[in-house]
Design a protein around this motif. Structure first.
Motif, PDB file in Angstrom:
ATOM      1  N   SER A 118      -8.109  45.711  43.512  1.00 42.44           N
ATOM      2  CA  SER A 118      -6.647  45.751  43.414  1.00 42.44           C
ATOM      3  C   SER A 118      -6.215  44.932  42.206  1.00 42.44           C
ATOM      4  CB  SER A 118      -6.006  45.205  44.684  1.00 42.44           C
ATOM      5  OG  SER A 118      -6.209  43.821  44.771  1.00 42.44           O
ATOM      6  N   ALA A 119      -5.033  45.230  41.698  1.00 40.89           N
ATOM      7  CA  ALA A 119      -4.544  44.562  40.490  1.00 40.89           C
ATOM      8  C   ALA A 119      -4.551  43.043  40.657  1.00 40.89           C
ATOM      9  CB  ALA A 119      -3.155  45.062  40.138  1.00 40.89           C
ATOM     10  N   LYS A 120      -4.173  42.555  41.824  1.00 39.86           N
ATOM     11  CA  LYS A 120      -4.119  41.102  42.047  1.00 39.86           C
ATOM     12  C   LYS A 120      -5.516  40.486  42.084  1.00 39.86           C
ATOM     13  CE  LYS A 120      -3.746  41.175  47.109  1.00 39.86           C
ATOM     14  NZ  LYS A 120      -5.138  40.829  47.337  1.00 39.86           N
ATOM     15  N   GLY A 177       3.551  55.064  20.250  1.00 34.36           N
ATOM     16  CA  GLY A 177       2.795  55.306  21.473  1.00 34.36           C
ATOM     17  C   GLY A 177       2.470  54.081  22.289  1.00 34.36           C
ATOM     18  N   THR A 178       2.974  52.925  21.868  1.00 35.11           N
ATOM     19  CA  THR A 178       2.696  51.671  22.582  1.00 35.11           C
ATOM     20  C   THR A 178       3.067  51.788  24.053  1.00 35.11           C
ATOM     21  OG1 THR A 178       2.958  50.324  20.612  1.00 35.11           O
ATOM     22  CG2 THR A 178       3.330  49.226  22.711  1.00 35.11           C
ATOM     23  N   TRP A 179       4.262  52.290  24.326  1.00 32.74           N
ATOM     24  CA  TRP A 179       4.746  52.351  25.713  1.00 32.74           C
ATOM     25  C   TRP A 179       3.992  53.402  26.513  1.00 32.74           C
ATOM     26  CZ3 TRP A 179       6.788  48.030  26.535  1.00 32.74           C
ATOM     27  CH2 TRP A 179       7.471  47.379  25.511  1.00 32.74           C
ATOM     28  N   PHE A 180       3.609  54.497  25.853  1.00 35.95           N
ATOM     29  CA  PHE A 180       2.813  55.526  26.514  1.00 35.95           C
ATOM     30  C   PHE A 180       1.448  54.951  26.906  1.00 35.95           C
ATOM     31  CE2 PHE A 180       0.135  59.307  26.773  1.00 35.95           C
ATOM     32  CZ  PHE A 180       0.944  60.203  27.473  1.00 35.95           C
ATOM     33  N   GLY A 181       0.826  54.202  25.994  1.00 35.39           N
ATOM     34  CA  GLY A 181      -0.468  53.566  26.283  1.00 35.39           C
ATOM     35  C   GLY A 181      -0.366  52.589  27.433  1.00 35.39           C
ATOM     36  N   LEU A 182       0.691  51.766  27.441  1.00 35.52           N
ATOM     37  CA  LEU A 182       0.886  50.825  28.552  1.00 35.52           C
ATOM     38  C   LEU A 182       1.139  51.558  29.866  1.00 35.52           C
ATOM     39  CD1 LEU A 182       2.936  47.979  26.844  1.00 35.52           C
ATOM     40  CD2 LEU A 182       0.607  47.820  27.791  1.00 35.52           C
ATOM     41  N   ALA A 183       1.853  52.668  29.806  1.00 32.67           N
ATOM     42  CA  ALA A 183       2.102  53.451  31.030  1.00 32.67           C
ATOM     43  C   ALA A 183       0.799  54.019  31.592  1.00 32.67           C
ATOM     44  CB  ALA A 183       3.107  54.573  30.748  1.00 32.67           C
ATOM     45  N   ILE A 184      -0.088  54.478  30.719  1.00 30.71           N
ATOM     46  CA  ILE A 184      -1.393  54.992  31.168  1.00 30.71           C
ATOM     47  C   ILE A 184      -2.203  53.859  31.794  1.00 30.71           C
ATOM     48  CG2 ILE A 184      -3.587  56.011  30.415  1.00 30.71           C
ATOM     49  CD1 ILE A 184      -1.233  57.996  30.432  1.00 30.71           C
ATOM     50  N   TRP A 185      -2.218  52.693  31.138  1.00 33.52           N
ATOM     51  CA  TRP A 185      -2.927  51.534  31.702  1.00 33.52           C
ATOM     52  C   TRP A 185      -2.369  51.200  33.080  1.00 33.52           C
ATOM     53  CZ3 TRP A 185      -0.369  46.544  32.042  1.00 33.52           C
ATOM     54  CH2 TRP A 185      -1.155  45.569  32.662  1.00 33.52           C
ATOM     55  N   PHE A 186      -1.076  51.077  33.178  1.00 32.07           N
ATOM     56  CA  PHE A 186      -0.431  50.722  34.445  1.00 32.07           C
ATOM     57  C   PHE A 186      -0.768  51.759  35.521  1.00 32.07           C
ATOM     58  CE2 PHE A 186       2.958  50.460  37.535  1.00 32.07           C
ATOM     59  CZ  PHE A 186       3.132  49.087  37.686  1.00 32.07           C
ATOM     60  N   ALA A 187      -0.612  53.035  35.201  1.00 34.43           N
ATOM     61  CA  ALA A 187      -0.846  54.100  36.184  1.00 34.43           C
ATOM     62  C   ALA A 187      -2.296  54.120  36.671  1.00 34.43           C
ATOM     63  CB  ALA A 187      -0.473  55.461  35.586  1.00 34.43           C
ATOM     64  N   PHE A 188      -3.239  53.974  35.758  1.00 35.11           N
ATOM     65  CA  PHE A 188      -4.646  54.113  36.141  1.00 35.11           C
ATOM     66  C   PHE A 188      -5.281  52.796  36.586  1.00 35.11           C
ATOM     67  CE2 PHE A 188      -3.993  58.152  34.199  1.00 35.11           C
ATOM     68  CZ  PHE A 188      -4.861  58.997  34.868  1.00 35.11           C
ATOM     69  N   HIS A 189      -5.106  51.735  35.818  1.00 38.88           N
ATOM     70  CA  HIS A 189      -5.820  50.483  36.106  1.00 38.88           C
ATOM     71  C   HIS A 189      -5.140  49.623  37.167  1.00 38.88           C
ATOM     72  CE1 HIS A 189      -9.034  50.709  33.087  1.00 38.88           C
ATOM     73  NE2 HIS A 189      -8.183  51.519  32.488  1.00 38.88           N
ATOM     74  N   HIS A 232      -6.857  42.310  32.669  1.00 40.61           N
ATOM     75  CA  HIS A 232      -5.511  42.822  32.386  1.00 40.61           C
ATOM     76  C   HIS A 232      -5.195  42.733  30.898  1.00 40.61           C
ATOM     77  CE1 HIS A 232      -4.574  43.460  36.539  1.00 40.61           C
ATOM     78  NE2 HIS A 232      -4.662  42.175  36.849  1.00 40.61           N
ATOM     79  N   VAL A 233      -5.511  41.599  30.277  1.00 43.88           N
ATOM     80  CA  VAL A 233      -5.224  41.411  28.852  1.00 43.88           C
ATOM     81  C   VAL A 233      -6.009  42.420  28.018  1.00 43.88           C
ATOM     82  CG1 VAL A 233      -5.509  39.822  26.892  1.00 43.88           C
ATOM     83  CG2 VAL A 233      -4.569  38.990  29.056  1.00 43.88           C
ATOM     84  N   GLY A 289      -2.742  51.166  39.361  1.00 40.61           N
ATOM     85  CA  GLY A 289      -2.292  52.067  40.409  1.00 40.61           C
ATOM     86  C   GLY A 289      -3.390  52.926  41.005  1.00 40.61           C
ATOM     87  N   LEU A 290      -3.735  54.006  40.321  1.00 42.81           N
ATOM     88  CA  LEU A 290      -4.652  55.010  40.875  1.00 42.81           C
ATOM     89  C   LEU A 290      -6.056  54.493  41.175  1.00 42.81           C
ATOM     90  CD1 LEU A 290      -3.640  58.094  38.689  1.00 42.81           C
ATOM     91  CD2 LEU A 290      -3.199  57.759  41.126  1.00 42.81           C
ATOM     92  N   MET A 291      -6.680  53.842  40.201  1.00 39.22           N
ATOM     93  CA  MET A 291      -8.069  53.405  40.432  1.00 39.22           C
ATOM     94  C   MET A 291      -8.173  52.344  41.527  1.00 39.22           C
ATOM     95  SD  MET A 291     -10.117  53.805  36.808  1.00 39.22           S
ATOM     96  CE  MET A 291      -9.461  52.356  36.040  1.00 39.22           C
ATOM     97  N   PRO A 292      -7.260  51.368  41.592  1.00 35.94           N
ATOM     98  CA  PRO A 292      -7.321  50.449  42.744  1.00 35.94           C
ATOM     99  C   PRO A 292      -7.046  51.170  44.065  1.00 35.94           C
ATOM    100  CG  PRO A 292      -6.084  49.425  40.972  1.00 35.94           C
ATOM    101  CD  PRO A 292      -6.317  50.863  40.576  1.00 35.94           C
ATOM    102  N   ALA A 293      -6.096  52.105  44.065  1.00 37.17           N
ATOM    103  CA  ALA A 293      -5.783  52.846  45.299  1.00 37.17           C
ATOM    104  C   ALA A 293      -6.984  53.652  45.776  1.00 37.17           C
ATOM    105  CB  ALA A 293      -4.582  53.762  45.076  1.00 37.17           C
ATOM    106  N   MET A 294      -7.800  54.137  44.849  1.00 37.62           N
ATOM    107  CA  MET A 294      -8.992  54.915  45.199  1.00 37.62           C
ATOM    108  C   MET A 294     -10.193  54.020  45.509  1.00 37.62           C
ATOM    109  SD  MET A 294      -8.682  57.933  42.341  1.00 37.62           S
ATOM    110  CE  MET A 294     -10.296  58.590  42.731  1.00 37.62           C
ATOM    111  N   GLY A 295     -10.074  52.719  45.238  1.00 32.72           N
ATOM    112  CA  GLY A 295     -11.198  51.812  45.457  1.00 32.72           C
ATOM    113  C   GLY A 295     -12.203  51.831  44.322  1.00 32.72           C
ATOM    114  N   THR A 296     -11.830  52.409  43.176  1.00 32.96           N
ATOM    115  CA  THR A 296     -12.722  52.478  42.023  1.00 32.96           C
ATOM    116  C   THR A 296     -12.839  51.119  41.347  1.00 32.96           C
ATOM    117  OG1 THR A 296     -12.034  54.782  41.721  1.00 32.96           O
ATOM    118  CG2 THR A 296     -13.179  53.744  39.881  1.00 32.96           C
ATOM    119  N   VAL A 297     -11.739  50.390  41.312  1.00 32.79           N
ATOM    120  CA  VAL A 297     -11.705  49.019  40.793  1.00 32.79           C
ATOM    121  C   VAL A 297     -10.965  48.175  41.823  1.00 32.79           C
ATOM    122  CG1 VAL A 297     -11.743  49.759  38.354  1.00 32.79           C
ATOM    123  CG2 VAL A 297      -9.554  49.315  39.477  1.00 32.79           C
TER     124      VAL A 297
END
Length: 173
Positions: free
Chosen positions: A133-135, A109-121, A142-143, A123-131
């Motif tokens: 931007s990634a940069k 499940g390592t890759w699934f976990g990383l995909a969830i992190w990438f999608a939410f932390h 990130h770590v 992608g989605l949450m920065p796009a919504m202004g919840t957190v």
């Protein structure tokens, strides 16, 4: 080898129970992880992402910041509801999907976990202004989040697989 495991019969109730149990245990693991490697500064955690998200949906701060007290600590129960809701939802989905598409469970499940992190932390949450931007998120965030999502999903994989195996074995006795 086929992407789909059409020969294996899915026991949906067992998968839901196994995923739910795994989600609770992995949610505890993720909370522990964040105590060792906090993803956010204290200032950014004053209103954490689950609280921010709820406030974005119009839920007042007196609800989102509600706490219970244990051993001299004020603990954010509303944040925990969101945290464990997210954890169990994705653990159940992982268990169900992984029974039919074994590639989802690659490397425990390592890759699934990383995909969830990438999608939410990132992608989605920065796009919504919840957190931010990634940069604009610190590298420590990130770590912590990337490694924490791996630990979270590996826990889902191990606990979910074992609970599912036992439930299916019980049914087949």
């Amino acid at each position: 080898m086929s992407l789909f495991n059409s020969h294996r019969q899915l026991n949906l109730p067992a998968a839901i129970i196994a995923g739910g149990a795994a989600g609770i245990v992995s949610g505890l693991v993720k909370l522990g992880w964040e105590n060792v490697l906090p993803p956010r500064t204290e200032a950014r955690d004053a209103t954490n992402p689950p609280q921010t998200l709820l406030e974005q949906f119009g839920i007042p701060a007196e609800v989102t910041h509600a706490t219970y007290h244990y051993s001299g600590h004020s603990l954010p129960w509303v944040s925990y509801v969101i945290h464990f809701g997210f954890s169990t939802t994705f653990a159940v989905l992982y268990q169900i999907i992984g029974e039919k598409i074994p590639a989802v469970k690659k490397d425990a499940g390592t890759w699934f976990g990383l995909a969830i992190w990438f999608a939410f932390h990132l992608g989605l949450m920065p796009a919504m202004g919840t957190v931010p931007s990634a940069k604009d998120q610190p590298k420590e965030e990130h770590v912590s989040e990337a490694l924490g999502h791996i630990a979270w999903m590996v826990t889902n994989d191990l606990v979910g697989a074992e609970v599912y195996r036992r439930l299916v074995a019980e049914k087949n006795k």
